[in-house]
Design a protein around this motif. Structure first.
Motif, PDB file in Angstrom:
ATOM      1  N   LEU A 132     -37.744 -35.545  23.001  1.00  0.00           N
ATOM      2  CA  LEU A 132     -36.666 -35.434  22.023  1.00  0.00           C
ATOM      3  C   LEU A 132     -35.851 -34.155  22.212  1.00  0.00           C
ATOM      4  N   ARG A 179     -33.764 -34.193  25.398  1.00  0.00           N
ATOM      5  CA  ARG A 179     -32.598 -35.074  25.284  1.00  0.00           C
ATOM      6  C   ARG A 179     -31.524 -34.451  24.387  1.00  0.00           C
ATOM      7  N   LEU A 180     -31.965 -33.836  23.314  1.00  0.00           N
ATOM      8  CA  LEU A 180     -30.996 -33.194  22.411  1.00  0.00           C
ATOM      9  C   LEU A 180     -30.281 -32.032  23.093  1.00  0.00           C
ATOM     10  N   TYR A 208     -36.503 -44.419  17.173  1.00  0.00           N
ATOM     11  CA  TYR A 208     -35.182 -44.293  17.818  1.00  0.00           C
ATOM     12  C   TYR A 208     -35.266 -43.834  19.273  1.00  0.00           C
ATOM     13  N   CYS A 209     -35.994 -42.739  19.477  1.00  0.00           N
ATOM     14  CA  CYS A 209     -35.874 -42.067  20.779  1.00  0.00           C
ATOM     15  C   CYS A 209     -37.063 -42.393  21.682  1.00  0.00           C
ATOM     16  N   PRO A 220     -33.998 -45.388  24.601  1.00  0.00           N
ATOM     17  CA  PRO A 220     -33.592 -44.995  23.252  1.00  0.00           C
ATOM     18  C   PRO A 220     -32.595 -45.955  22.607  1.00  0.00           C
ATOM     19  N   CYS A 224     -29.739 -45.402  20.698  1.00  0.00           N
ATOM     20  CA  CYS A 224     -28.835 -44.322  20.284  1.00  0.00           C
ATOM     21  C   CYS A 224     -27.807 -44.771  19.244  1.00  0.00           C
ATOM     22  N   CYS A 262     -28.888 -43.912  15.860  1.00  0.00           N
ATOM     23  CA  CYS A 262     -29.615 -42.648  15.758  1.00  0.00           C
ATOM     24  C   CYS A 262     -28.847 -41.607  14.929  1.00  0.00           C
ATOM     25  N   LYS A 303     -27.267 -38.633  16.978  1.00  0.00           N
ATOM     26  CA  LYS A 303     -26.465 -38.905  18.175  1.00  0.00           C
ATOM     27  C   LYS A 303     -25.282 -37.948  18.345  1.00  0.00           C
ATOM     28  N   CYS A 313     -26.604 -34.922  20.117  1.00  0.00           N
ATOM     29  CA  CYS A 313     -27.506 -35.170  21.252  1.00  0.00           C
ATOM     30  C   CYS A 313     -26.765 -35.069  22.587  1.00  0.00           C
ATOM     31  N   HIS A 320     -26.943 -38.270  24.779  1.00  0.00           N
ATOM     32  CA  HIS A 320     -26.092 -39.356  24.304  1.00  0.00           C
ATOM     33  C   HIS A 320     -24.616 -39.046  24.564  1.00  0.00           C
TER      34      HIS A 320
END
Ligand code: SF4
Length: 243
Positions: free
Chosen positions: A173, A176-177, A218-219, A223, A225, A228, A231, A234, A237
Motif C-alpha cells: 500500500l 503504491r501510494l 481495494y488494494c 487493485p 482503483c 478507492c 486514488k 495514489c 494510480h
C-alpha cells in the motif's frame, strides 16, 4: 520528511473514515459474546482486557498465519478449540501427529507444529502468557520460526506493546501510494511509522488492522482503483491514468 509524516497520518484518517474500527485481534473462542461478532472481532470494544487464553490464541494465530490466509487460520483454530487446546500447557501435552492434523489447513504443518511446540515451551517456561508479562522482542526472535512480523504481532496484539507491525500489505500500500520509496527493509519501514505517529498501542493496533482490511477490499494484487478512497493521493494510480 514532512510529506511522509502527513501521508502516514492522512492515510490513517481516510482508512478509518472508510472502514471504521476493526476490533482486532479476532478471538474465535469469544465469538457471539456481547461485543464480539460471529468471527470474534470486537469493533465496538476498545482496549479489551485480555486473558491468558486470549493471549494464547493470538500468539497461535500469529504463527499459524505465516504464508497463509486468515480463513485457513480460523479453521485450524476451530479444530484446536474442538480438541480443547486452550493453553500452552494443553498444546504441549497434545500428540504431535494430532497437532499436525489439526493445523493442516494452514499449510507447512510439519514446520508450523514444530514452531508452535517451541513457542509454547517458551511460553510455559517463562510464564509470559499466564502473568501478562510482555517479553523482550529479542526473546521472541530467538525462537525458531518467529521473525519480526510474528514477534511484533504477538507483542502488539497479545501484550498491548506499542510496536508497529509491518507486513506485505503495508509494503504494497505505502509503496503504491508513493509515501515510501523503493524497497524498504522491515525495520526501516517500521521506523517510518514509529517516528511519525504517537507511541500508542491502540493506534498501532487499529492502523495495522485497517491496512490489512483496506488491501483486501481495494488494494489487492490486482487493485480496484475505481472505487478507492485513496486514488487521488495514489502515485501508482495517477501514473496509470496519465500513461
Ligand atoms: S488507487 Fe489503486 S493502487 Fe492506489 S491505493 Fe487505491 S487501490 Fe491501491
Amino acid at each position: 520528511m514532512e510529506r511522509i509524516a502527513q501521508g502516514i497520518e492522512r492515510t490513517y484518517a481516510i482508512l478509518l473514515k472508510t472502514l471504521g474500527t476493526q476490533g482486532w485481534w479476532p478471538l474465535s473462542w469469544r465469538r457471539g459474546e456481547p461485543g464480539f461478532d460471529d468471527l470474534g472481532y470486537h469493533p465496538e470494544i476498545s482496549g479489551i482486557e485480555l486473558s491468558e487464553r486470549d493471549r494464547f490464541e493470538i500468539s497461535l494465530g500469529a504463527i499459524l498465519t505465516q504464508n497463509t490466509s486468515w480463513l485457513n487460520v480460523e479453521l485450524a483454530l476451530s479444530r484446536l478449540l474442538e480438541k480443547g487446546i486452550t493453553t500452552s500447557k494443553k498444546l504441549l501435552s497434545f500428540q504431535l501427529d494430532s497437532l499436525k492434523e489439526a493445523i493442516k489447513p494452514c499449510g507447512y504443518y510439519n514446520q508450523k507444529a514444530k514452531k508452535l511446540v517451541i513457542a509454547c515451551a517458551y511460553f510455559e517456561a517463562s510464564g509470559i502468557l499466564r502473568n501478562n508479562r510482555a517479553p523482550r522482542r529479542s526473546e521472541l526472535l530467538d525462537l525458531w520460526g518467529i521473525g519480526p512480523e510474528t514477534a511484533d504481532s504477538i507483542l502488539l496484539y497479545a501484550f498491548g506493546a506499542p510496536v508497529f507491525v509491518i507486513d506485505a500489505y503495508t509494503k504494497r500500500l505505502f509503496s503504491r501510494l508513493g509515501i515510501l520509496e523503493g524497497e524498504t527493509a522491515y525495520h526501516d519501514l517500521q521506523d517510518a511509522f514509529l517516528s511519525r505517529l504517537p507511541l500508542d498501542a491502540r493506534l498501532f493496533n487499529e492502523y495495522h488492522a485497517l491496512i490489512v482490511k483496506f488491501c483486501k477490499a481495494y488494494c489487492s494484487a490486482k487493485p480496484s482503483c475505481g472505487e478507492c478512497p485513496l486514488k487521488r493521493r495514489c502515485r501508482a494510480h495517477i501514473s496509470a491514468v496519465k500513461a
